[in-house]
Design a protein around this motif. Structure first.
Motif, PDB file in Angstrom:
ATOM      1  N   TYR A  68       0.836  -1.207   0.000  1.00  0.00           N
ATOM      2  CA  TYR A  68       0.000   0.000   0.000  1.00  0.00           C
ATOM      3  C   TYR A  68       0.867   1.251   0.000  1.00  0.00           C
ATOM      4  O   TYR A  68       1.975   1.233   0.515  1.00  0.00           O
ATOM      5  CB  TYR A  68      -0.824   0.177   1.284  1.00  0.00           C
ATOM      6  CG  TYR A  68      -1.452  -1.017   1.866  1.00  0.00           C
ATOM      7  CD1 TYR A  68      -2.466  -1.676   1.190  1.00  0.00           C
ATOM      8  CD2 TYR A  68      -1.077  -1.464   3.124  1.00  0.00           C
ATOM      9  CE1 TYR A  68      -3.093  -2.762   1.758  1.00  0.00           C
ATOM     10  CE2 TYR A  68      -1.701  -2.549   3.701  1.00  0.00           C
ATOM     11  CZ  TYR A  68      -2.705  -3.191   3.009  1.00  0.00           C
ATOM     12  OH  TYR A  68      -3.315  -4.261   3.574  1.00  0.00           O
ATOM     13  N   SER A  88      -2.974   0.555  -3.849  1.00  0.00           N
ATOM     14  CA  SER A  88      -2.619  -0.750  -3.271  1.00  0.00           C
ATOM     15  C   SER A  88      -2.613  -1.883  -4.285  1.00  0.00           C
ATOM     16  O   SER A  88      -3.237  -1.789  -5.341  1.00  0.00           O
ATOM     17  CB  SER A  88      -3.600  -1.107  -2.156  1.00  0.00           C
ATOM     18  OG  SER A  88      -4.864  -1.347  -2.697  1.00  0.00           O
ATOM     19  N   GLU A 143     -20.564 -13.142  -2.192  1.00  0.00           N
ATOM     20  CA  GLU A 143     -20.430 -11.983  -3.090  1.00  0.00           C
ATOM     21  C   GLU A 143     -19.484 -12.365  -4.222  1.00  0.00           C
ATOM     22  O   GLU A 143     -18.400 -12.907  -3.959  1.00  0.00           O
ATOM     23  CB  GLU A 143     -19.887 -10.773  -2.321  1.00  0.00           C
ATOM     24  CG  GLU A 143     -19.855  -9.497  -3.152  1.00  0.00           C
ATOM     25  CD  GLU A 143     -19.502  -8.274  -2.312  1.00  0.00           C
ATOM     26  OE1 GLU A 143     -20.410  -7.603  -1.811  1.00  0.00           O
ATOM     27  OE2 GLU A 143     -18.285  -7.990  -2.152  1.00  0.00           O
ATOM     28  N   LYS A 179     -20.742  -7.862  -7.135  1.00  0.00           N
ATOM     29  CA  LYS A 179     -20.025  -6.596  -6.909  1.00  0.00           C
ATOM     30  C   LYS A 179     -19.476  -6.096  -8.229  1.00  0.00           C
ATOM     31  O   LYS A 179     -18.671  -6.773  -8.879  1.00  0.00           O
ATOM     32  CB  LYS A 179     -18.893  -6.821  -5.904  1.00  0.00           C
ATOM     33  CG  LYS A 179     -18.163  -5.539  -5.531  1.00  0.00           C
ATOM     34  CD  LYS A 179     -17.259  -5.791  -4.351  1.00  0.00           C
ATOM     35  CE  LYS A 179     -16.528  -4.547  -3.903  1.00  0.00           C
ATOM     36  NZ  LYS A 179     -15.706  -4.802  -2.717  1.00  0.00           N
ATOM     37  N   CYS A 204     -19.655   0.358  -5.623  1.00  0.00           N
ATOM     38  CA  CYS A 204     -18.867  -0.363  -6.601  1.00  0.00           C
ATOM     39  C   CYS A 204     -17.503  -0.687  -5.992  1.00  0.00           C
ATOM     40  O   CYS A 204     -17.135  -0.168  -4.947  1.00  0.00           O
ATOM     41  CB  CYS A 204     -18.594   0.512  -7.822  1.00  0.00           C
ATOM     42  SG  CYS A 204     -20.047   0.860  -8.814  1.00  0.00           S
ATOM     43  N   SER A 255     -20.702   1.094  -1.911  1.00  0.00           N
ATOM     44  CA  SER A 255     -19.307   0.991  -1.480  1.00  0.00           C
ATOM     45  C   SER A 255     -18.482   2.019  -2.230  1.00  0.00           C
ATOM     46  O   SER A 255     -18.581   2.125  -3.451  1.00  0.00           O
ATOM     47  CB  SER A 255     -18.788  -0.417  -1.781  1.00  0.00           C
ATOM     48  OG  SER A 255     -17.386  -0.462  -1.668  1.00  0.00           O
ATOM     49  N   LEU A 278     -14.179   0.265   3.813  1.00  0.00           N
ATOM     50  CA  LEU A 278     -12.879  -0.352   4.086  1.00  0.00           C
ATOM     51  C   LEU A 278     -11.781   0.698   4.311  1.00  0.00           C
ATOM     52  O   LEU A 278     -11.171   0.726   5.371  1.00  0.00           O
ATOM     53  CB  LEU A 278     -12.466  -1.311   2.953  1.00  0.00           C
ATOM     54  CG  LEU A 278     -11.047  -1.866   3.093  1.00  0.00           C
ATOM     55  CD1 LEU A 278     -10.828  -2.546   4.431  1.00  0.00           C
ATOM     56  CD2 LEU A 278     -10.729  -2.834   1.970  1.00  0.00           C
ATOM     57  N   SER A 279     -11.533   1.563   3.327  1.00  0.00           N
ATOM     58  CA  SER A 279     -10.391   2.484   3.442  1.00  0.00           C
ATOM     59  C   SER A 279     -10.430   3.276   4.745  1.00  0.00           C
ATOM     60  O   SER A 279      -9.390   3.484   5.388  1.00  0.00           O
ATOM     61  CB  SER A 279     -10.364   3.458   2.264  1.00  0.00           C
ATOM     62  OG  SER A 279     -10.248   2.755   1.059  1.00  0.00           O
TER      63      SER A 279
HETATM   64  C1  LIG Z   1      -6.399  -2.858   0.203  1.00  0.00           C
HETATM   65  C2  LIG Z   1      -7.726  -3.204  -0.390  1.00  0.00           C
HETATM   66  C3  LIG Z   1      -8.045  -4.535  -0.641  1.00  0.00           C
HETATM   67  C4  LIG Z   1      -9.270  -4.862  -1.211  1.00  0.00           C
HETATM   68  N1  LIG Z   1      -9.568  -6.171  -1.451  1.00  0.00           N
HETATM   69  C5  LIG Z   1     -10.768  -6.501  -1.985  1.00  0.00           C
HETATM   70  C6  LIG Z   1     -11.116  -7.851  -2.209  1.00  0.00           C
HETATM   71  O1  LIG Z   1     -10.356  -8.780  -1.912  1.00  0.00           O
HETATM   72  N2  LIG Z   1     -12.326  -8.104  -2.757  1.00  0.00           N
HETATM   73  C7  LIG Z   1     -13.219  -7.124  -3.085  1.00  0.00           C
HETATM   74  O2  LIG Z   1     -14.312  -7.407  -3.584  1.00  0.00           O
HETATM   75  N3  LIG Z   1     -12.913  -5.823  -2.862  1.00  0.00           N
HETATM   76  C8  LIG Z   1     -11.725  -5.499  -2.323  1.00  0.00           C
HETATM   77  N4  LIG Z   1     -11.431  -4.187  -2.070  1.00  0.00           N
HETATM   78  C9  LIG Z   1     -12.434  -3.161  -2.364  1.00  0.00           C
HETATM   79  C10 LIG Z   1     -13.246  -2.819  -1.100  1.00  0.00           C
HETATM   80  O3  LIG Z   1     -13.988  -3.930  -0.688  1.00  0.00           O
HETATM   81  C11 LIG Z   1     -14.188  -1.620  -1.335  1.00  0.00           C
HETATM   82  O4  LIG Z   1     -15.197  -2.000  -2.248  1.00  0.00           O
HETATM   83  C12 LIG Z   1     -13.465  -0.406  -1.876  1.00  0.00           C
HETATM   84  O5  LIG Z   1     -12.239  -0.213  -1.216  1.00  0.00           O
HETATM   85  C13 LIG Z   1     -14.318   0.865  -1.771  1.00  0.00           C
HETATM   86  O6  LIG Z   1     -14.646   1.149  -0.440  1.00  0.00           O
HETATM   87  P1  LIG Z   1     -13.799   2.175   0.471  1.00  0.00           P
HETATM   88  O7  LIG Z   1     -13.709   3.461  -0.286  1.00  0.00           O
HETATM   89  O8  LIG Z   1     -14.606   2.268   1.746  1.00  0.00           O
HETATM   90  O9  LIG Z   1     -12.461   1.552   0.681  1.00  0.00           O
HETATM   91  C14 LIG Z   1     -10.214  -3.842  -1.510  1.00  0.00           C
HETATM   92  C15 LIG Z   1      -9.879  -2.515  -1.247  1.00  0.00           C
HETATM   93  C16 LIG Z   1      -8.663  -2.192  -0.685  1.00  0.00           C
HETATM   94  C17 LIG Z   1      -8.377  -0.752  -0.372  1.00  0.00           C
END
Ligand SMILES: Cc1cc2nc3c(=O)[nH]c(=O)nc-3n(C[C@H](O)[C@H](O)[C@H](O)COP(=O)(O)O)c2cc1C
Length: 341
Positions: A68, A88, A143, A179, A204, A255, A278-279
């Protein structure tokens, strides 16, 4: 929490009664059992586990280090900034397939909130295999991550993923979430996902991007494309949620870019049922859930409302169609018009 507040946050989603509309999105914060337990303690309504990849994509469970970088974290425009880009390269779940089945079953034994497994593959047989094993391991839903910024560019929605969604929906009895990636046809793909039997769409995932170090003159970190996201992504995802909510009957899990309760409320006002984050957990920690939940409660209290249902889709219903937008209507002038004249 008072009964009134519990009722305010309560969210019905794909057959589950969630104690909050907030869900941990698939990724770094949903990679082990301890995190699932923390998510439950901290007030999340559900968790989507880190995506597991089919055997063909076994290489995706080995991550480069570091994986990251926070871009623009300290940059300021006009003296202050809350913007950043989380850059990342973290592909699939880092354990084996057997580890993943155990991860699900132990998570189910240790937490009461719904657990959603997440899968990535290419051919329908592999999607079905993963989804069935996710179901057999005890997950409440699955999902389909057809949207990763790291997915091979050769896999298209129509060519690959439509068949995958149909096959998985037929093969399992748990709800199937799809998704999607942000882009030019999120609405069309959402409609197809609904027609294929998806229980919900998640709108998304993040975008694929790249950054360059001008001194070494090469792409940063692992030297290739990466997933990019941050608070700025919410504006186009608000749009994707609004457009889909206007056409779909199935619920939407939003999302992208949520940092605060206000962001989550906006997604609900545009028609989302649940909000995945997540972020913000990665940069601000697990207490984010309590902050967002209490921000939602204060908002509903201030508005004199008892349920998120009272606001769901409200801004969407106020959306002005382009032909009804009030435009400047002064005296017609000759020649090109400058509205600032
Ligand atoms: C480091 C990282 C790893 C992620 N890994 C996955 C994953 O394995 N599968 C998935 O569907 N989305 C993954 N995502 C996407 C998140 O689930 C989420 O949809 C996306 O980050 C947008 O949300 P946020 O702005 O709250 O982070 C990942 C995002 C980040 C930042």
């Amino acid at each position: 929490m008072s009964t009134k507040d519990a009722a305010r946050l309560h969210t019905s989603f794909i057959g589950f009664d969630l104690k909050s509309p907030l869900i941990v999105a698939s990724g770094t914060a949903s990679h082990d059992v301890k995190q699932v337990q923390i998510a439950e303690e901290k007030g999340f309504g559900a968790v989507v586990l880190k995506t597991v990849c089919s055997e063909k994509y076994d290489h995706m469970r080995y991550w480069p280090r570091p994986r990251y970088k926070l871009l623009d974290w300290d940059k300021q425009i006009g003296g202050r900034s809350k913007q950043f880009t989380l850059y990342s390269y973290e592909q699939g779940y880092s354990g084996t397939l057997d580890d993943y089945w155990e991860f699900i079953s132990v998570s189910k034994a240790k937490a009461k909130i719904p657990i959603v497994g997440s899968a990535f593959a290419d051919v329908p047989e592999d999607w079905v295999d993963l989804a069935r094993r996710i179901e057999q391991s005890g997950a409440d839903a699955v999902e389909l991550d057809i949207s990763s910024p790291h997915r091979p560019g050769s896999l298209g929605f129509q060519e690959t993923f439509v068949a995958a969604i149909k096959s998985v929906v037929e093969a399992v009895s748990i709800p199937v979430l799809v998704k999607l990636a942000p882009g030019s046809d999120v609405l069309g793909e959402s409609i197809v996902a609904e027609q294929c039997g998806a229980a919900a769409v998640t709108l998304c995932n993040r975008l694929r991007g790249i950054d360059v170090d001008i001194e070494s003159q090469r792409p940063i970190l692992h030297g290739s494309y990466a997933g990019v996201g941050g608070p700025w992504t919410k504006y186009y995802n608000f749009r994707h949620v609004a457009e889909a909510a206007g056409s779909l009957k199935i619920p939407i899990s939003a999302s992208g870019g949520v940092m605060t309760a206000e962001d989550a409320i906006k997604y609900v006002l545009l028609g989302a049922n649940t909000v995945q984050i997540l972020s913000v957990i990665m940069v601000n920690g697990w207490d984010t859930a309590a902050q967002i939940n209490s921000g939602i409660l204060s908002y509903l209290e201030r508005k004199g409302l008892n349920s998120l249902e009272d606001i769901r889709g409200k801004a969407l219903r106020q959306l002005t169609p382009p032909d009804k937008i009030v435009r400047w209507s002064g005296e017609p002038k000759k020649g090109p018009r400058n509205d600032w004249d």
